[in-house]
Every structure is written in structure tokens, then in C-alpha cells.
Design a protein around this motif. Structure first.
Motif, PDB file in Angstrom:
ATOM      1  N   ALA B  27      66.131  19.715   3.686  1.00  0.00           N
ATOM      2  CA  ALA B  27      65.018  19.387   2.784  1.00  0.00           C
ATOM      3  C   ALA B  27      65.414  19.829   1.384  1.00  0.00           C
ATOM      4  O   ALA B  27      66.066  19.089   0.651  1.00  0.00           O
ATOM      5  N   GLY B  28      65.121  21.071   1.031  1.00  0.00           N
ATOM      6  CA  GLY B  28      65.485  21.553  -0.304  1.00  0.00           C
ATOM      7  C   GLY B  28      66.965  21.838  -0.440  1.00  0.00           C
ATOM      8  O   GLY B  28      67.577  21.616  -1.482  1.00  0.00           O
ATOM      9  N   GLY B  29      67.543  22.376   0.599  1.00  0.00           N
ATOM     10  CA  GLY B  29      68.988  22.633   0.596  1.00  0.00           C
ATOM     11  C   GLY B  29      69.394  24.007   0.117  1.00  0.00           C
ATOM     12  O   GLY B  29      70.565  24.337   0.086  1.00  0.00           O
ATOM     13  N   THR B  30      68.428  24.847  -0.266  1.00  0.00           N
ATOM     14  CA  THR B  30      68.815  26.134  -0.862  1.00  0.00           C
ATOM     15  C   THR B  30      69.404  27.107   0.165  1.00  0.00           C
ATOM     16  O   THR B  30      70.181  27.983  -0.203  1.00  0.00           O
ATOM     17  N   LYS B  50      63.821  15.132   3.109  1.00  0.00           N
ATOM     18  CA  LYS B  50      63.049  15.411   1.885  1.00  0.00           C
ATOM     19  C   LYS B  50      62.306  14.170   1.378  1.00  0.00           C
ATOM     20  O   LYS B  50      61.283  14.299   0.694  1.00  0.00           O
ATOM     21  N   SER B  74      57.525  25.255  -5.991  1.00  0.00           N
ATOM     22  CA  SER B  74      56.989  25.033  -7.342  1.00  0.00           C
ATOM     23  C   SER B  74      55.745  24.136  -7.295  1.00  0.00           C
ATOM     24  O   SER B  74      54.839  24.288  -8.111  1.00  0.00           O
ATOM     25  N   ASP B  75      55.687  23.213  -6.339  1.00  0.00           N
ATOM     26  CA  ASP B  75      54.496  22.363  -6.219  1.00  0.00           C
ATOM     27  C   ASP B  75      53.290  23.180  -5.780  1.00  0.00           C
ATOM     28  O   ASP B  75      52.169  22.923  -6.209  1.00  0.00           O
ATOM     29  N   GLU B  94      54.862  33.612  -6.865  1.00  0.00           N
ATOM     30  CA  GLU B  94      55.629  33.648  -8.123  1.00  0.00           C
ATOM     31  C   GLU B  94      56.911  34.457  -7.975  1.00  0.00           C
ATOM     32  O   GLU B  94      57.884  34.238  -8.684  1.00  0.00           O
ATOM     33  N   SER B  98      63.654  32.520  -7.371  1.00  0.00           N
ATOM     34  CA  SER B  98      63.656  32.425  -8.828  1.00  0.00           C
ATOM     35  C   SER B  98      63.042  31.088  -9.208  1.00  0.00           C
ATOM     36  O   SER B  98      62.953  30.195  -8.376  1.00  0.00           O
ATOM     37  N   PRO B  99      62.624  30.950 -10.465  1.00  0.00           N
ATOM     38  CA  PRO B  99      62.005  29.676 -10.861  1.00  0.00           C
ATOM     39  C   PRO B  99      62.900  28.470 -10.569  1.00  0.00           C
ATOM     40  O   PRO B  99      62.407  27.386 -10.275  1.00  0.00           O
ATOM     41  N   LEU B 100      64.216  28.683 -10.640  1.00  0.00           N
ATOM     42  CA  LEU B 100      65.131  27.559 -10.416  1.00  0.00           C
ATOM     43  C   LEU B 100      65.205  27.193  -8.938  1.00  0.00           C
ATOM     44  O   LEU B 100      65.406  26.033  -8.586  1.00  0.00           O
ATOM     45  N   LEU B 101      65.060  28.184  -8.086  1.00  0.00           N
ATOM     46  CA  LEU B 101      65.116  27.909  -6.647  1.00  0.00           C
ATOM     47  C   LEU B 101      63.759  27.422  -6.133  1.00  0.00           C
ATOM     48  O   LEU B 101      63.688  26.674  -5.167  1.00  0.00           O
ATOM     49  N   THR B 103      61.959  25.252  -7.400  1.00  0.00           N
ATOM     50  CA  THR B 103      61.840  23.802  -7.555  1.00  0.00           C
ATOM     51  C   THR B 103      62.587  23.048  -6.457  1.00  0.00           C
ATOM     52  O   THR B 103      62.330  21.872  -6.230  1.00  0.00           O
ATOM     53  N   SER B 104      63.540  23.697  -5.794  1.00  0.00           N
ATOM     54  CA  SER B 104      64.252  23.033  -4.699  1.00  0.00           C
ATOM     55  C   SER B 104      63.743  23.482  -3.338  1.00  0.00           C
ATOM     56  O   SER B 104      63.558  22.674  -2.436  1.00  0.00           O
TER      57      SER B 104
ATOM     58  N   PRO C  55      63.899  22.165 -13.633  1.00  0.00           N
ATOM     59  CA  PRO C  55      65.203  22.820 -13.573  1.00  0.00           C
ATOM     60  C   PRO C  55      65.593  23.190 -12.136  1.00  0.00           C
ATOM     61  O   PRO C  55      64.798  23.771 -11.405  1.00  0.00           O
ATOM     62  N   VAL C  56      66.803  22.826 -11.751  1.00  0.00           N
ATOM     63  CA  VAL C  56      67.326  23.179 -10.426  1.00  0.00           C
ATOM     64  C   VAL C  56      68.753  23.695 -10.583  1.00  0.00           C
ATOM     65  O   VAL C  56      69.435  23.388 -11.562  1.00  0.00           O
ATOM     66  N   LEU C  60      73.228  23.760  -5.428  1.00  0.00           N
ATOM     67  CA  LEU C  60      72.545  23.709  -4.134  1.00  0.00           C
ATOM     68  C   LEU C  60      71.825  22.377  -3.928  1.00  0.00           C
ATOM     69  O   LEU C  60      71.058  22.222  -2.989  1.00  0.00           O
ATOM     70  N   ASN C  62      72.181  18.326  -3.238  1.00  0.00           N
ATOM     71  CA  ASN C  62      73.155  17.392  -2.672  1.00  0.00           C
ATOM     72  C   ASN C  62      72.986  15.999  -3.265  1.00  0.00           C
ATOM     73  O   ASN C  62      71.929  15.670  -3.801  1.00  0.00           O
ATOM     74  N   HIS C  65      69.882  14.081  -2.547  1.00  0.00           N
ATOM     75  CA  HIS C  65      68.657  14.498  -3.235  1.00  0.00           C
ATOM     76  C   HIS C  65      68.390  13.732  -4.528  1.00  0.00           C
ATOM     77  O   HIS C  65      67.267  13.705  -5.001  1.00  0.00           O
ATOM     78  N   GLY C 130      65.653  32.994 -13.544  1.00  0.00           N
ATOM     79  CA  GLY C 130      66.676  32.535 -12.591  1.00  0.00           C
ATOM     80  C   GLY C 130      68.030  32.358 -13.248  1.00  0.00           C
ATOM     81  O   GLY C 130      68.996  31.962 -12.598  1.00  0.00           O
TER      82      GLY C 130
END
Lengths: 714, 278, 152
Positions: B27-30, B50, B74-75, B94, B98-101, B103-104, C55-56, C60, C62, C65, C130
């Protein structure tokens, strides 16, 4: 003190500035290191995975080395690649290259090595507590009076430990070697601090098989902090060997995990301090320091780190009876190397902790106790070098004043009475001698070159790299400001060993201090020689004289005389001074320390570029605070860490407000700035924790697990 | 590594029905990308999910908030529905990675990955969340608290996946809330300990207590024995030695790369105390 | 697998392994090397790009995506008016040091100023939490983003 903007900021932001991994050459293949995951032992067998066509791979071992299998260092004892015996985790065994990087990484991951394991030392205390592990030359500074301590003097005896610290430059180590068989030249593109070190390294490993190694840096060097001082020589050697054998350009860029596991770190230390203090005069009368560093498996440049550490180990106090002993200890971890501060952060971490220890024991305020003992004009360093200025004391006074130290002390005391969580405030001081130690700069004999073109462009050729500290902007600024030349017509050239004279390595806070001041003098000298008022006008009216090349060498001040054998004399001509006050908030539930504010006052002499200097200082202070607070590998056993997941670099949410002020900026000389911000802040965290809780912790960093253990003991 | 991108739910079910081998949903892949990189996942079948709308989105269904499994963190952080109904849950997220992760990363992925440190699980546990688990022929709703069976294992069969997370709309209503995530820094932090709690008090007694801990067992868990002990007691009636004793039965902290077991245990004790006192 | 997406406002299509990292696609196929690999596991933010405006960490993400989506890198953002404004601010404060993390900071800051934009230090710190920078101690980065919020 103008704020000239950095010439490289915009291309770095839009992404057009090239770092090592952004370069590519026709037919380039990718290399990696196969390194040991055993701490000490012999290799019985290397099993390559099946289902790969081995003929597609280029593989080199120590047997393929045409030159010498020893990395050139102050002590030449480290092989490029393992010879017979694995001496540490992360030691290079093979260099392997393949056109497909992903496949190469998979191949290496699947390669299994069988070892015959031997006993190994990987624990910092196990290494540093056992005198059997000592290797290399012992250093002593002996300034003893021979008198017995007065029985009324207060005696304090403590041992302090500091951990490994990871440089954590954001750009991993990388190298590209391009073998040019026609001219027998090995061209190497490097992300490094010292192109001439890399040149020596490549020429050592390649021996007579090449005519010359030419090193040019990448445009961008993505942080270094000492981490790209000596390791690049090793990496460049293996990359060159792979290029030589495959006949193709080879690029090695390390994966973060590998970079953390195999490259040099800050030396862990064990520093034992014994002091005798006169309780009436509040003066330290006698000190005995045993300064020990875990050098890792090889000595390499550790003796130089040891020297600087020993020379800074007394911190900024004048003590009439002094004995300092410095030793290196061997362990089975990768050789530790350069890291901003170079032995000094360990020294201050111990001595600045010890000062608070004595002050607490004598029930005197730590600031007042420091003031009693701090260097004053007329005092001497332990090497007998005279103290010529009171600037250290000035830094301390200024930081106490601007942080409202005494008011806070009272406020926190009141607040703590009624709260479970605690607030605390702590002091530390430090200094850093600029440039190479002792006679080093004389030996280096740095040379710089300037070419003035027909259009009055000034090209500056120095071997010193810009790894983010803004050196190329500031160096150019020192030249063009001296003769009032337009900024856009004065540019530092990308270091290349075939075009750039050897102005020495980019280390030891020497770039602005030695090379920058030299360039300034050089500008005046050229002006005198050509007798111009305005260089552009002069060039326009004397076109036939240009382009023209000028060269100049650094001449050490004759006052710098140092006895390397006995450690007597002038170790550094100019010192930068600093003092710090840090406020913390201690969370009782989780035993965590939060940094709330850090005040830092430094004397770095003339500030060439206020914004660049402040930025560099802020970053260094954060590294220093984190060294005291959170940065280390949690487990003693080496090699288990995975990457940034296991190494707590501060994020934007972790830093306190950092205040930096420079004083005595009217000095004619720009002194060292690179390292000092890292040297002194760590112990202020530890001292603030004591102020908050009444507990001294003598091992860094002050992670909550360690604090918890101390609290449970009480 | 085999890759499948089913066109719709039917295609997805067909694939997981047919193939019971090692398979992973992407899905997100993180998490999965790191596991592929370090070799913990290899020679597996990767099924991309996803893009399937049925698995994504936040809705109110009667008395519940239903969050699709592939909804990004993030949603949830930006959702009005969540803000109005589950503000504590939203606020607590929150500190997720991290904010960047955020979102994924997806909520379902954080649960299904099964890490003891999964950030969302202790929160969802105290909110009495349920999981909607679907296969080609069956939909079953199970309590999140019954989902995990051990370290990175759960009750799902090879032909099942989490479709959504169901949280009662009023899960937070009327409760004092508590969430503490303890790690080595404030962002990009993998928790050493996390503790989520809900309580309400009537006539000085705790009428309801819900507690869940992360990073202290093989998977995040509700601390039922402690809840039971504390319920219907006033603060003065609580014997904290008893709480510590029960906690010893409820959690099995370990010493690892990130922390020590003694530290983890005692911080948990302290946090429970603070939660009750606040 | 065929993957079509918008890269810095241009429609592009590639045929690639669906599991390939977005980071590698950007760097290798399109030679946009502003996006950096610092850690390869989402822990540093040097590879940050915008995916459908958010931002991503592209290490990570693919290939699969990004099918049908919009990707913006630092190179693309540098061409936008707001990107230019941010670059001016970072330049003016002399915030940039080694610069390896800065394309990532540019992307995340751009997203913050565009979607929130309040000149609020706490919010800015959170938005940038991040992205790791080892050189600067972050303060000049905050100052730059505050400046951009004010000027925007």
C-alpha cells in the motif's frame, strides 16, 4: 564583516550542483566493498552465491595490489584491504564491481564468509580499562613541581567516558576512478576534505603501475566533519584498483548502513582526572590527567588526535602542578578518525565536568570557581606557552551576563521546589588551537596560486575544499575585500591536484585561519608588486601582462617553536575561545532531558562573513549538544547498527534555541572557527542536569536509560 | 519477486484465493520497501492495493467511523470527520514517524505489519477499534485486541486482508485522554515505550479505564488486568505496588538496540501514575 | 509495466519494474539529480519530492505508486514563483551549507508555505521534522522559511 552570499547556494537548492553520485562516465560500472562481519579472525572460505555469472564481475583483493597495501597516514599501519587476518568489523576484504548496482548489492548481500573467530575487543570500557591494549607512542606533558600535595587540599578523583560519535554527513562516502591507460593516469573524482591525501593513497596502492593519480573533487561535498579526511584515501585506493583491473570507470557510493558500519568515528575516551584544590583560595593546585582514546584496530591518524586531546585536556585553567599522560588503546572496531574537534571535545567533556565536580564539593558556584582558575594574561598552558589574552574569561563573563545566569539559577531553584520535573542551567568553556599542532604548519609549507585573467577575473587555486562550511565563498571574500575587487570576478577553483598547489588538507580549523589570512596577505602583496589602485583598470591598461600567475607560501610565525619530544613550547599560535550556558528541562516520568536554550559566546577573531560564521557555529553547537545528550550507538557490540534509524541525529523538533555571539571581532586575524563550536557544549548539558537534580553523570551521552540507572542506584 | 496489480476487488480476491504462497500487500510501501531492501522479504509475491477505492477513505457509518485500510496517516490528520469525532486520536497521530512518512504510510499497513512499535495500534486499542477482515467469500469483524497472536503474526488467513478499521464514533466521548510516545528524539522516532489511556471519573472513582501499551510486548496490547484493578477505585485506594506487580504480568519489555527492559518497565509505571493523577 | 505520470509539469511515460524506487526513476531515467539518496529508508528526507502535491520520501515510493500522478522535484519547484521566492530567502540568510539535504528542504518548505504558510515557528519546525540537516543546526532554515511566509 560583510555578508557576502554563498556562490553555490542557488545551484545547491535547485539541484543542479553535482555531488559525487551525480557524476557519470561512459561505460562506468559500480563498485562496492565486501567487508568483514567478524571482529577478529581468519577467513576460512568465501562462498559466492550461485546463479550469478562471475565473469561479469570485477573482483579485487589485497593480492591484486601492484603497489603497497598500506594506507598513507601519520602512522602507516592500516591496509587498504585485509591481508591475512581480519582485525575489525567492517574491514575491506574484496572490492567488487558490476555494471548493475542493484545486482551487485544483492550479490554482496548473498555472499557468505566463513570465519575462524579469534577473541575480540569491541566494548569501549573493556578496551580502555585494560593497559594491555595500549599501542603507539605515549605522550606526556610533565609540568610537575615534585612537591607533595598539602593535606588540607580537597582531593577529587573521577573517571569520565565518552562514546563513539558518527559524523553523519548527509552525503555518504563515494568515489569515482577513471583509469586512463594511454597516459597511465588514474583520475579520481572524490568527495573528500583532502585531495592530496587521496592522491597519496591512490599512488601508494597503484605503485609503479600508474604514472600519476589526479584527484578532482566533486562540486558538492555533502558534509564531512572530519569523516572525509582519511577514509577517502582508502576508498579511492580500492576504487582505483577496480578501475585498473576492469579497464572501466568505477563508481563506489556507499549505502548508508555500510557507511555507518565501516567508516571512521570519533574516538571513544576514558579520561581519569585527579585534582587537589586549595579550599581557601579556591584554586586548583595540582592535577593529574590520564587521557585514553580507543583508536580502533589501527593507529592511522590517532596519534595526532591524541596530541590535540592532550594539549586541550586541562581546559582553560591555570594549574601550577600538572601531569598529563595520553595513550592510545587498540580494539577490534574500525580505526577511529577525524571528527570536528579532534580529541578536544573528549577533553572538555571530562575537564569541564570535573570543574563542576570540584565546585560542588567545595560548595562554590561553578561560574565563580571557573573565574578563580581561568586563564589570565601571564599564566601558562601546561606546555609553558604563555597566555597572551583574557579572551576566554571575556567569553565566560559575556555568556553569564547575556543568559541571565544568576537570575535563572534562583528562578529554577524556586521552580524545582514545587515540580516533579526539573529545570537546570549549566556552564562549560573551551578553546581550540588553530591549524596544525606545533611545527605542523611549517612542515606543510602550504602554497596557494592565483591567476589573473585578461578580463581581470581572479582565479584562486587552493587544495582546500568547500564541504559546506562556505570556505570557497569566504576565501574569495578575503582576497577580493583586501583589494576591493568585484566579488563576481574572484572565484576559488574546484580543487584538482594537477592544477592546484598543495595548500594542505581541509582540517584543523586551518582553512580560513591559515589559507584565508594567507590569501589576504597575498592580495596585498600582488597589489604592492603591480602597484595598482584598481585591479580592473590596471589589467585593462596592461593587457599584455595577462593572464599571469602568482604563487605564495605560508610562512609560520617565528614564535611558534614546539618541542615534539617533550611537549614544550608553542603548540598553536592562535586560539579561538568560547563559553556556553545551557538550560535544560528534565522530565521525571521518562528520565529525558530536553534542551531549552543554549547561549554561546565565541572569540574567533575577525569574522569575515557574519552569516556564514553564525550558521557554521550554530550547526557545530547542535552537534556538540547532541554529543552530550543523545548521539551514540546504543550497544557496545559493534556492527549491529542499521543506519539512521539507530542513530539519533537531532531533528527540527529536538534543538533548543541556539544563541551565538562573537566577541573581540576587531582582531586583525580571522582565527579558527570550524571545530570550536563542537568542542565545548556537551559538558554544559551534563552540568545543567546536575544543577537540576543534584546528580553527576560521568558518562556521555546523558540518555534516559543512563539517567534512570543512576537514579535507581541512589 | 512477482508483482500483481489487480484491477479491482474481484481481481484481488481471485489472486489471493489462488495463491497461498508468501505474499505481501503493497500500500504505502514505507515498511515493505525497507524489508525488501534488507532482505527480510525475498522471492515473495507483491500485490499492489493502494489504487483500490474500496480500501481507501474515511466515512461515518451509523455509530462508527470507518477508515479504509490504505488511508494515509496524513489523510486522517487532515480529516474533518476525524477532527470532529476523534480529536484525541487525530492529535496523537501527529507524532507518527515524520510528516514525510505520514503521506505515504497507511493505517492498515501499520497494523498488518505487526511491529511491536506500531504507532497507531495502542491508540486504536483504547478506542475499542475493530477490523473488517475480508476474503472472497467472507467478511468478518473482529476486535483489534484479538487480532495479533505473536511477534508479527495475526489471525488472518492467507486469503484475507484488512479492508477497514472501525472506530466507534463516541469512542473518545467523555473521557480524559492520554498518549505518550517515548523515544530517542521527537520526530522520526521509533518508540521505546508508548502508552495510550482513556479514563473517566465519577465520585472520585475511576469508572472506566482503558490502557494500551506499545513496544513492551511482542505486539501492542491492552493492559486488561490493570484496567480491572483500577476500575471503581479512587486514587487513594490504589496500591501502586499492586499496579507494578500486575504490570509485570502484563508486559514483557526487552533490552534491544534502542533501550533497556528495566527502563521501559519503570517508565511505563511512571506514565500510568501520571495518567491517573492528571 | 507502463507507468505514465506528470514530472515537473510534463507528461511522461516509462516502461519499468513496478517496484522500482521513484528516487531511481528520477535520477537515472530523467537525470534529475537534485533528489538525493541520504539513507534509503525514509529517515533523512534528502530524497523528498511532491507526489500529487504532498511531500514524500521518494526512496520508499515505487513506480506503481506514481502511475497517473504528478511528481514535482526540486528542479521543478525551482521554476515556480514560490520556489524562486524560497530560493531567494535561503540564499539571503546564507542558510545553505553542504547543500545535500537542501533540495529536500526546498520541497518540504514549498509544501508548507503553499498549503499553510503561517509565519509560525512551531508549525514550521513540525512541517520540516522529517528532513535531517547535519550542518546548519536548522535555525537559518527556519529563518528562511519564516521570511518566505512573510513575503508570500
Amino acid at each position: 564583516m560583510k555578508c557576502v552570499r554563498k556562490f553555490d547556494a542557488r545551484p545547491k537548492l535547485d539541484g543542479s550542483w553535482k555531488f559525487i553520485d551525480d557524476y557519470s562516465y561512459p561505460e562506468m560500472i559500480h563498485g562496492q566493498l565486501l567487508y568483514s562481519k567478524c571482529h577478529h579472525g581468519y577467513i576460512k572460505k568465501i562462498n559466492f552465491p550461485e546463479n550469478y555469472d562471475l565473469s561479469e564481475f570485477t573482483i579485487v583483493s589485497s593480492k591484486d595490489i601492484p603497489g603497497e597495501n598500506i594506507v598513507p597516514e601519520p602512522v602507516c599501519d592500516q591496509p587498504f584491504m585485509m591481508d591475512k587476518e581480519v582485525m575489525h568489523y567492517g574491514q575491506g576484504i574484496l572490492g567488487i564491481a558490476h555494471p548493475d548496482r542493484k545486482l551487485l548489492l544483492k550479490f554482496i548481500k548473498e555472499t557468505k564468509i566463513e570465519y575462524e573467530e579469534l577473541p575480540a575487543i569491541t566494548d569501549i570500557k573493556e578496551c580502555l580499562n585494560n593497559p594491555d591494549n595500549v599501542f603507539g607512542r605515549e605522550l606526556t606533558i610533565d609540568h610537575r613541581t615534585g612537591k607533595k600535595p598539602d593535606p588540607h587540599w580537597d582531593h577529587h578523583h573521577k573517571i569520565y567516558y565518552t562514546p563513539h560519535q558518527e559524523q553523519a554527513y548527509l552525503e555518504p562516502q563515494g568515489m569515482i576512478a577513471v583509469w586512463q591507460p594511454k597516459d597511465k593516469i588514474m583520475f579520481v573524482r572524490a568527495t573528500c576534505q583532502c585531495p592530496f591525501f587521496v592522491k597519496e593513497g591512490v599512488e601508494a596502492i597503484m605503485g609503479d603501475s600508474i604514472k600519476e593519480a589526479i584527484i578532482e573533487t566533486s562540486e558538492g561535498i555533502g558534509g564531512a566533519f572530519g569523516g572525509k579526511e582519511d577514509f577517502p584515501s582508502l576508498l579511492a585506493g580500492i576504487t582505483s584498483l577496480l578501475s585498473y583491473k576492469s579497464g572501466k570507470p568505477v563508481k563506489i557510493v556507499l549505502e548508508r548502513e555500510d557507511d555507518i558500519r565501516i567508516t571512521t568515528k570519533r574516538h571513544p575516551s576514558r579520561i581519569e582526572i585527579e585534582t587537589w584544590t586549595d579550599p581557601e583560595a579556591k584554586k586548583i593546585m595540582k592535577i593529574d590527567i590520564d587521557y585514553r582514546l580507543d583508536a580502533g584496530a589501527y593507529q592511522t591518524l590517532s596519534p595526532v588526535v591524541l596530541a590535540r586531546g592532550v594539549l586541550h585536556s586541562i581546559s582553560g585553567y591555570s594549574i601550577p602542578d600538572t601531569f598529563i599522560r595520553g595513550r592510545l588503546f587498540r580494539s577490534n572496531t574500525p580505526s577511529n578518525g577525524a571528527f570536528r574537534g579532534f580529541g578536544a571535545p573528549q577533553a572538555f567533556a571530562a575537564m569541564e565536568a570535573h570543574i563542576d565536580e570540584i565546585a560542588a564539593g567545595m560548595n562554590i558556584n561553578p561560574y565563580k570557581f571557573r573565574k578563580k582558575n581561568i586563564f589570565k594574561i601571564g599564566d601558562e598552558f601546561p606546555t609553558t606557552q604563555p597566555i597572551l589574552e583574557n579572551h576566554l574569561s571575556d567569553c565566560l563573563e559575556r555568556v553569564i551576563e547575556k543568559s541571565n545566569y544568576f537570575q535563572k539559577l534562583e528562578e529554577f531553584k524556586e521552580w524545582n521546589k514545587t515540580h516533579k520535573d526539573k529545570k537546570g542551567i549549566g556552564i562549560s568553556i573551551g578553546y581550540h588551537g588553530g591549524g596544525y599542532t606545533g611545527n605542523g604548519e611549517k612542515v606543510l609549507n602550504s602554497e596557494v596560486k592565483v591567476v589573473i585573467e585578461k578580463d581581470a577575473t581572479v582565479k584562486i587555486f587552493v587544495a582546500n575544499t568547500d564541504m559546506g562550511q562556505g570556505a570557497h565563498t569566504t576565501l574569495a571574500q578575503m582576497f577580493f575585500e583586501a583589494i576591493d575587487h568585484p566579488r563576481e570576478k574572484c572565484l576559488v577553483q574546484l580543487p584538482n591536484t594537477s592544477k592546484t598547489p598543495n595548500s594542505g588538507p581541509t582540517v584543523a580549523s586551518r582553512t580560513i585561519y591559515i589559507i584565508g589570512n594567507l590569501l589576504r596577505k597575498f592580495a596585498f602583496k600582488i597589489k604592492d608588486e603591480l602597484e595598482f589602485e584598481n585591479l580592473e583598470e590596471y589589467v585593462t591598461s596592461n593587457q599584455n601582462e595577462f593572464p599571469r600567475e602568482f604563487r605564495m607560501n605560508f610562512v609560520q610565525d617565528p614564535s611558534v617553536v614546539f618541542d615534539d619530544e617533550n611537549y614544550v613550547g608553542v603548540a598553536y599560535k592562535d586560539y579561538s575561545w568560547a563559553a556556553c550556558v545551557t538550560e535544560i528541562y528534565f522530565l521525571a516520568d521518562t528520565y529525558q532531558i530536553e534542551l531549552t536554550k543554549s547561549w554561546n559566546v565565541m572569540d574567533i577573531g575577525k569574522v569575515v562573513n557574519q552569516k556564514i560564521a553564525t550558521g557554521q557555529a550554530e550547526g557545530g553547537v547542535l552537534q556538540g549538544l547532541a554529543y552530550g545528550l543523545c548521539e551514540f550507538f546504543y550497544k557496545s557490540g559493534y556492527g549491529r547498527m542499521h543506519g539512521f534509524t539507530d542513530y539519533a541525529l537531532p531533528t527540527t523538533l529536538d534543538l533548543p534555541e541556539i544563541d551565538v555571539e562573537f566577541i573581540h571581532t576587531d582582531s586583525p586575524i580571522a582565527k579558527g572557527l570550524g571545530e570550536i563550536p563542537m568542542d565545548f557544549p556537551a559538558p554544559s548539558v551534563r552540568n545543567a542536569f546536575h544543577n537540576a537534580t543534584g546528580i553527576f553523570i560521568d558518562e556521555y551521552p546523558l540518555v534516559p536509560e543512563r539517567i534512570f540507572k543512576h537514579l535507581k542506584k541512589i | 519477486m512477482k508483482f500483481i496489480r489487480p484491477n479491482d476487488m474481484e481481481g484481488l480476491f481471485q489472486n489471493i484465493e489462488e495463491n497461498n504462497d508468501r505474499k505481501y500487500f503493497l500500500a504505502g510501501g514505507t515498511d515493505i520497501n525497507i524489508q525488501i531492501k534488507n532482505g527480510t522479504i525475498k522471492d515473495a509475491e507483491i500485490i499492489y492495493i493502494k489504487h483500490l477505492k474500496e480500501l481507501n477513505g474515511i466515512q461515518i457509518e451509523k455509530d462508527d467511523i470507518v477508515i479504509g485500510a490504505t488511508t494515509n496517516i496524513s489523510d486522517i490528520l487532515n480529516s474533518k470527520i476525524i477532527k470532529e469525532n476523534l480529536p484525541f486520536f487525530q492529535r496523537s497521530l501527529e507524532s507518527f514517524a515524520s510528516p514525510l512518512l505520514q503521506t505515504s504510510a497507511t493505517i492498515g499497513g501499520n497494523i498488518a505489519n505487526g511491529s511491536p512499535t506500531a504507532d497507531v495500534v495502542p491508540l486504536l486499542l483504547v478506542l475499542d477499534a475493530k477490523l473488517e477482515i475480508v476474503s472472497k467469500s467472507q467478511i468478518r469483524i473482529i476486535e483489534l485486541t484479538n487480532f495479533f497472536t505473536g511477534y508479527k503474526t495475526n489471525i488472518m488467513k492467507a486469503n484475507e486482508l484488512i479492508r477497514s478499521i472501525i472506530i466507534p464514533k463516541k469512542a473518545e466521548n467523555g473521557f480524559d485522554t492520554f498518549f505518550e510516545k517515548v523515544g530517542s528524539r521527537k520526530s522520526l522516532m521509533i518508540s521505546k515505550i508508548s502508552l495510550a489511556g482513556l479514563k473517566n471519573i465519577s465520585h472520585n472513582k475511576f469508572t472506566t479505564i482503558k490502557l494500551a501499551a506499545g513496544s513492551l510486548n511482542e505486539y501492542p496490547r491492552r493492559l486488561y488486568k490493570i484496567e480491572e484493578y483500577l476500575t471503581d477505585k479512587s486514587l487513594l485506594e490504589i496500591d501502586f505496588l499492586k499496579v507494578e506487580e500486575l504490570l509485570n504480568e502484563e508486559i514483557t519489555p526487552i533490552t534491544d538496540l534502542r533501550s533497556d527492559k528495566e527502563y521501559r518497565y519503570h517508565v511505563c509505571v511512571n506514565l500510568i501514575r501520571t495518567f491517573l493523577n492528571e | 509495466m507502463k507507468i505514465s505520470f506528470k514530472l515537473n509539469n510534463k507528461n511522461v511515460t516509462i516502461d519499468t519494474d513496478p517496484m522500482r524506487r521513484l528516487l531511481d526513476i528520477i535520477r537515472e531515467d530523467f537525470h534529475l539529480t537534485g533528489t538525493k539518496e541520504g539513507c534509503g529508508e525514509g529517515e533523512c528526507g534528502a530524497c523528498t519530492v511532491l507526489l500529487d502535491g504532498k511531500p514524500v520520501t521518494s526512496c520508499l515510493v515505487n513506480a506503481v505508486h506514481i502511475d497517473g500522478k504528478e511528481v514535482m522535484t526540486s528542479e521543478g519547484i525551482a521554476q515556480e514563483p514560490l520556489g524562486k521566492l524560497l530560493i531567494d530567502c535561503f540564499d539571503e540568510t546564507n542558510a545553505v551549507q553542504c547543500g545535500f539535504c537542501f533540495p529536500g528542504f526546498l520541497v518540504t518548505s514549498y509544501h508548507y508555505v503553499k498549503t499553510d504558510g503561517e509565519k509560525n515557528l512551531d508549525k514550521i519546525k513540525k512541517a520540516l521534522s522529517g528532513n535531517i540537516c547535519r550542518c546548519t543546526g536548522y535555525q537559518k532554515i527556519f529563518e528562511s522559511v519564516m521570511m518566505a511566509c512573510e513575503r508570500n
